[in-house]
Design a protein around this motif. Structure first.
Motif, PDB file in Angstrom:
ATOM      1  N   LEU A 130      -4.340  -1.859  -3.584  1.00  0.00           N
ATOM      2  CA  LEU A 130      -5.068  -2.145  -2.345  1.00  0.00           C
ATOM      3  C   LEU A 130      -4.706  -3.522  -1.801  1.00  0.00           C
ATOM      4  N   VAL A 131      -4.562  -4.501  -2.692  1.00  0.00           N
ATOM      5  CA  VAL A 131      -4.201  -5.854  -2.247  1.00  0.00           C
ATOM      6  C   VAL A 131      -2.808  -5.850  -1.628  1.00  0.00           C
ATOM      7  N   VAL A 132      -1.860  -5.181  -2.290  1.00  0.00           N
ATOM      8  CA  VAL A 132      -0.492  -5.120  -1.763  1.00  0.00           C
ATOM      9  C   VAL A 132      -0.464  -4.377  -0.429  1.00  0.00           C
ATOM     10  N   ALA A 133      -1.215  -3.272  -0.333  1.00  0.00           N
ATOM     11  CA  ALA A 133      -1.258  -2.513   0.921  1.00  0.00           C
ATOM     12  C   ALA A 133      -1.859  -3.341   2.049  1.00  0.00           C
ATOM     13  N   ALA A 134      -2.928  -4.109   1.758  1.00  0.00           N
ATOM     14  CA  ALA A 134      -3.543  -4.960   2.781  1.00  0.00           C
ATOM     15  C   ALA A 134      -2.583  -6.061   3.224  1.00  0.00           C
ATOM     16  N   ARG A 135      -1.887  -6.658   2.262  1.00  0.00           N
ATOM     17  CA  ARG A 135      -0.928  -7.708   2.610  1.00  0.00           C
ATOM     18  C   ARG A 135       0.207  -7.157   3.456  1.00  0.00           C
ATOM     19  N   ASP A 136       0.761  -6.001   3.064  1.00  0.00           N
ATOM     20  CA  ASP A 136       1.853  -5.404   3.833  1.00  0.00           C
ATOM     21  C   ASP A 136       1.397  -5.011   5.237  1.00  0.00           C
ATOM     22  N   SER A 137       0.183  -4.464   5.342  1.00  0.00           N
ATOM     23  CA  SER A 137      -0.325  -4.085   6.665  1.00  0.00           C
ATOM     24  C   SER A 137      -0.516  -5.304   7.551  1.00  0.00           C
ATOM     25  N   VAL A 191       9.633   0.397  -3.785  1.00  0.00           N
ATOM     26  CA  VAL A 191      10.439  -0.264  -2.755  1.00  0.00           C
ATOM     27  C   VAL A 191       9.583  -1.317  -2.064  1.00  0.00           C
ATOM     28  N   PRO A 192       9.956  -2.606  -2.103  1.00  0.00           N
ATOM     29  CA  PRO A 192       9.151  -3.640  -1.423  1.00  0.00           C
ATOM     30  C   PRO A 192       9.291  -3.542   0.085  1.00  0.00           C
ATOM     31  N   GLN A 193       8.407  -4.253   0.785  1.00  0.00           N
ATOM     32  CA  GLN A 193       8.379  -4.116   2.244  1.00  0.00           C
ATOM     33  C   GLN A 193       9.657  -4.610   2.903  1.00  0.00           C
ATOM     34  N   ARG A 194      10.249  -5.672   2.394  1.00  0.00           N
ATOM     35  CA  ARG A 194      11.488  -6.180   2.998  1.00  0.00           C
ATOM     36  C   ARG A 194      12.589  -5.116   2.928  1.00  0.00           C
ATOM     37  N   GLU A 195      12.655  -4.415   1.800  1.00  0.00           N
ATOM     38  CA  GLU A 195      13.654  -3.357   1.665  1.00  0.00           C
ATOM     39  C   GLU A 195      13.309  -2.173   2.563  1.00  0.00           C
ATOM     40  N   ARG A 196      12.010  -1.896   2.760  1.00  0.00           N
ATOM     41  CA  ARG A 196      11.619  -0.815   3.665  1.00  0.00           C
ATOM     42  C   ARG A 196      12.096  -1.104   5.085  1.00  0.00           C
TER      43      ARG A 196
END
Length: 315
Positions: A130-137, A191-196
């Motif tokens: 949830l923390v990673v999803a909130a940060r990416d969003s 897959v991290p967000q930068r790679e996405r």
């Protein structure tokens, strides 16, 4: 153009998938319904408080005539409400994905299982997901907001602002919407967000073909609720195209048993080794002149006798 059509195809395939699995379609609508109710309540209170907020923000207009005072504060209240409505449209998908992270995780896993080649997700606690999803969003919203400011400024350019800018606005929104929707499936693949971002920029037509029709449909709130499960399923199918999962070779039967013996240390199969007959069981072949004994049928079995007449018989 091929990627553009493929992106639209993944969107259609996702809707078909949830249509075939009605239970998962209803399951995937729950987060969108919860988010929609929350936004509706927030907008209801915003509409009631916008007049008070406009009055609080314009104390300098107390001495104005009622006509100009009402015009200013009514306009400001309308701008506040429109701004809240626009913010809700921009953040609805991100908040829905955040609220529905456990729901859409299960939905993505089910899509992978039915299509084959499901990845092994990293062992991460739910709170960390949830923390990673909130940060990416949040990072996606910041990036989208930066493009929004540039497009807003470009909207004042004559002709370009009324023709090119709206098209670019839908394209940018579609790209970031695809980034948001594929985040669940790609996060399961580590897959991290930068790679996405790099993957979707490399397949820009695929991202736009998937996201732009959704942006147009998501302008209607109820369409957002109904189409969200299919959008997540389609994004999972698209993620499978971007990051295919390679299945490892199947282990041979008995290859790793009994301490993991090497190939040379395994006992040979008894059925593969011919069985040699024991010498005590051997018998002569039928028709052998020596079948009854070593001298059977031997012309020299008796003492030899000279042939008649023999010149040396007397001697």
């Amino acid at each position: 153009m091929r990627d553009l059509a493929a992106g639209m195809g993944y969107l259609a395939k996702g809707q078909k998938w949830v249509a075939r699995h009605g239970r998962w379609w209803a399951f995937g609508m729950l987060p969108a319904l919860i988010t929609l109710v929350g936004y509706a309540v927030a907008l209801f209170f915003l509409a009631g408080w916008s007049g008070d907020l406009a009055e609080w923000a314009t104390p300098f207009a107390d001495s104005w005539s009622s006509l100009w005072q009402d015009l200013l504060r009514t306009t400001l209240a309308a701008l506040v409400f429109v701004g809240g409505l626009l913010l809700s449209v921009l953040t609805f998908t991100a908040v829905t994905l955040l609220v529905g992270q456990p729901f859409y995780e299960e939905l993505c896993e089910k899509v992978d299982e039915t299509e084959g080649g499901a990845p092994t997700p990293p062992e991460v606690p739910l709170w960390r997901e949830l923390v990673v999803a909130a940060r990416d969003s949040l990072l996606v919203l910041v990036r989208a907001g930066g493009f929004g400011v540039l497009l807003f400024a470009a909207g004042f350019v004559p002709v370009v602002g009324q023709t090119v800018v709206p098209v670019l606005g839908f394209a940018v929104s579609g790209f970031f919407l695809t980034l948001e929707l594929t985040s669940v499936a790609l996060q399961r693949r580590g897959v991290p967000q930068r790679e996405r971002l790099r993957l979707l920029r490399g397949r820009l037509g695929l991202a736009l073909g998937f996201g732009v029709p959704l942006v147009l449909g998501f302008l209607v709130p109820l369409v957002t609720v109904v189409a969200m499960p299919g959008a997540v399923a389609g994004a999972t199918l698209l993620a499978r195209d971007l990051v295919p999962v390679e299945e490892g070779p199947a282990e041979e039967d008995g290859g790793g048993e009994d301490g993991g013996e090497e190939d040379g240390g395994q006992e040979p199969d008894a059925a593969a080794v011919p069985e040699l007959p024991g010498y005590d069981a051997q018998r002569p072949v039928a028709g052998n002149p020596y079948a009854d004994g070593p001298a059977a049928g031997n012309p020299y079995a008796a003492a030899p006798r000279p042939v008649e007449p023999n010149a040396y018989r007397g001697a």
